[in-house]
Design an enzyme around this catalytic site. Sequence first.
Site, mmCIF file in Angstrom:
data_model
loop_
_atom_site.group_PDB
_atom_site.id
_atom_site.type_symbol
_atom_site.label_atom_id
_atom_site.label_comp_id
_atom_site.label_asym_id
_atom_site.label_seq_id
_atom_site.Cartn_x
_atom_site.Cartn_y
_atom_site.Cartn_z
ATOM 1 N N ASP A 1 49.293 54.182 44.718
ATOM 2 C CA ASP A 1 50.565 54.864 44.454
ATOM 3 C C ASP A 1 50.461 56.327 44.854
ATOM 4 O O ASP A 1 49.502 57.004 44.475
ATOM 5 C CB ASP A 1 50.888 54.826 42.948
ATOM 6 C CG ASP A 1 51.549 53.521 42.530
ATOM 7 O OD1 ASP A 1 51.666 52.621 43.365
ATOM 8 O OD2 ASP A 1 51.951 53.427 41.345
ATOM 9 N N LYS B 1 59.083 50.900 46.079
ATOM 10 C CA LYS B 1 59.602 50.034 45.015
ATOM 11 C C LYS B 1 61.125 50.034 44.963
ATOM 12 O O LYS B 1 61.772 51.064 45.124
ATOM 13 C CB LYS B 1 59.082 50.515 43.652
ATOM 14 C CG LYS B 1 57.595 50.249 43.418
ATOM 15 C CD LYS B 1 57.233 50.608 41.996
ATOM 16 C CE LYS B 1 55.741 50.732 41.781
ATOM 17 N NZ LYS B 1 55.030 49.457 41.849
ATOM 18 N N GLY C 1 50.964 52.098 34.275
ATOM 19 C CA GLY C 1 50.976 53.458 33.736
ATOM 20 C C GLY C 1 50.175 53.637 32.463
ATOM 21 O O GLY C 1 50.293 54.671 31.799
ATOM 22 N N LYS D 1 43.897 35.774 34.466
ATOM 23 C CA LYS D 1 43.270 34.579 33.880
ATOM 24 C C LYS D 1 44.312 33.502 33.568
ATOM 25 O O LYS D 1 44.042 32.308 33.708
ATOM 26 C CB LYS D 1 42.501 34.952 32.606
ATOM 27 C CG LYS D 1 41.218 35.697 32.925
ATOM 28 C CD LYS D 1 40.339 35.844 31.695
ATOM 29 C CE LYS D 1 38.987 36.426 32.102
ATOM 30 N NZ LYS D 1 38.143 36.718 30.917
ATOM 31 N N GLY E 1 47.342 48.991 35.290
ATOM 32 C CA GLY E 1 46.339 49.451 34.328
ATOM 33 C C GLY E 1 44.934 49.625 34.888
ATOM 34 O O GLY E 1 44.007 49.941 34.146
ATOM 35 N N GLY F 1 47.823 52.347 40.493
ATOM 36 C CA GLY F 1 49.013 53.171 40.318
ATOM 37 C C GLY F 1 48.625 54.569 39.897
ATOM 38 O O GLY F 1 48.167 55.383 40.691
ATOM 39 N N SER F 2 48.759 54.824 38.598
ATOM 40 C CA SER F 2 48.482 56.147 38.070
ATOM 41 C C SER F 2 46.986 56.476 38.104
ATOM 42 O O SER F 2 46.612 57.651 38.002
ATOM 43 C CB SER F 2 48.992 56.217 36.631
ATOM 44 O OG SER F 2 50.256 55.593 36.532
#
Lengths: 201, 298
Positions: free
Chosen positions: B28, B85, B157, B169, B218, B239-240
Site C-alpha cells: 500500500d 481500491k 489496518g 486456514k 494485518g 497495507g499499513s
Amino acid sequence: MTIAVIAIQGNVEEHIHALKEAMQKQKLDEKVVPVKHKGIIPYCDGIVLPGGESTTLCRLMKHEGIDIEIIDAAKQNKPILATCAGLISLAKSGGKQAQKTKQHLLGIMDIEVDRNTFGRQGDSFEVPIHISFLNTPYNAVFIRAPKIVRVGKNVEVIARFGEDIVGAKQQNIIGLAFHPELTDDLRIHQYYLQLVQENTG
Amino acid sequence: MDMEKLRHGTELIKRGFAKMQKGGVIMDVTNKEQARIAEEAGAVAVMALQAVPADIRKEGGVARMADPEIIKSIIDEVTIPVMAKTRIGHFVEAEILQAIGVDMVDESEVLTPADEMYHIDKTGFTIPFVCGARNLGEALRRINEGAAMIRTKGEAGTGDVKEAVRHTKQITGEIRALASKNKEELIKAAREMEAPIELVVETAKLQRLPVVNFAAGGIATPADAAMMMQLGVDGIFVGSGIFKSENPEKMAKSIVEAVNNYDKPEMLAEISKGIGNPMKGVDTATIPESEILQTRGW
C-alpha cells in the site's frame, strides 16, 4: 538431465507443469527443479526464467547470487528459455524503464528491450503469431509485455507481432516477450527440451 | 498475423496477470515517494490509496476511491503494476480506475461499501479484479463474478495477523474437506456455501482456488509474511505494515526477502534483525463490532 526453473517469483509452477507435460509427451523421464538459491544451477543442464515482475526478479537474483551462476551456465552454452520478465533480465539493455529503476540486467543476450511497450494491463492481449520453428500459428499471451528493439548480429529473430520483434534466439538461448506457460500448447517447451537433449547429447 | 484474432481482457489475460504476482509482495502506498520506496524494495506491485487502512480506521467517515491525480502520479512514477481500491459495488469508481490506466482493481472492504446487495459484475471490465474473502463460499462467489485473484480479508489496518491466519486456514480447510466428497455431496456443499457447483467441483479437483490467492489484512513483520506463505498462500499484501513502521525502507526490503525465504528460519532470523519497530497496531479482539471491516461484503 535436470532443468532449473528460477523460482523467485512469478509463473514458476506453470513452467514446471508445462515442462513435465512436454517431457511426458516426448517420453523423457527427467527432473525439473525450482531454484531460489545459489549452488544448484551449476549441476543443471538447462535453465528456465519465468515471467513475473522483472524489477523484483532482477533484484532478488542478484541478492541471492544466482545471477552469476546463470551467466556461467550461458557461457557453457546450456540452453535457456526466458519468458517476458525473464527475457528482460537476460538483455544487454532495458531502455528507459530499466535505467529509471537501475535494473540489474544479466546482459547475456545481445538485445535491447523496451519494457511495457504495448501499454498497461488493460492493453494486454492474446493473438496467434508465427514462430520460426513451428509450422502453424501459436496463441501468444502478452501481459504488460516488452518487445525487442535491437538484436545483435548473432541473434536470430524467431517471432514478430506485426513489425515488432517478440521472440529471439542466440545460440541455445530462447527469449520470448509472451507467455507459453499460460497456454496448453506445449510446442515451445518441447522445442526447448530438444535443445537441452541435443546439448547434453 | 490475423489482427481480427487479437483479443483484450480475456479470462486468460486477467488470471495470467494475477499469476505474474505470485511469490511477491504488494504494498500500500499513498504517494509517489512511497511508491518509489516500494519498487526499490522489490515489491511486485503497489496499491495506490488516499490513506493506509490504519489511518482510514482512525479517521472514520466514508472512505472512497483515491483521488485520480494521486493514482496517476504513482502510475507515472513506477514501472511495476499499480492497483487501486474501489468501494464494494461501486462500478463507476472501478470504471474511472480502468480509464486512468490502473492495472488491477481491488474491490475492497477497507472502503465504505456502496452497495449492500451486490458486488461489481467484474466480467464486463478489461482489467482484472482482486477481492477479499473470509471463507471458500465467499471466494468462489467473487470468482464467479469475475475476480481474477482472491485475497484473505484479514482485519486491515490493525497489524494483527490473526484474522488473515483464520481466513487462510478456513479456506484451505474447506478445500481439503471437498477432496473426499462424491458428486452428490459436492452439490450439497455448493448449496450450503452458496457457490456455483462448477467452481466447487473445479476447486475440489485442483485442491486449491482456481485463481491466485494472496494473504492480506494485518501483516506487519517479515515473520508474519513468512508464516502466511507457509500456510500456502501465493503471495502477500502489506497495507499499513510498511509505512506505519519505524523504518519503511528496511521493513519493505525485509518483507520481500522473507517471502523469498519463507521456509528458512536461519535466513528469516537474519532478515528480521535490526529493522526497527513494526507498526504498533491493535489487537483485533479489542475492536468494537461496528468498526470491524471484514464483515463488509458477503
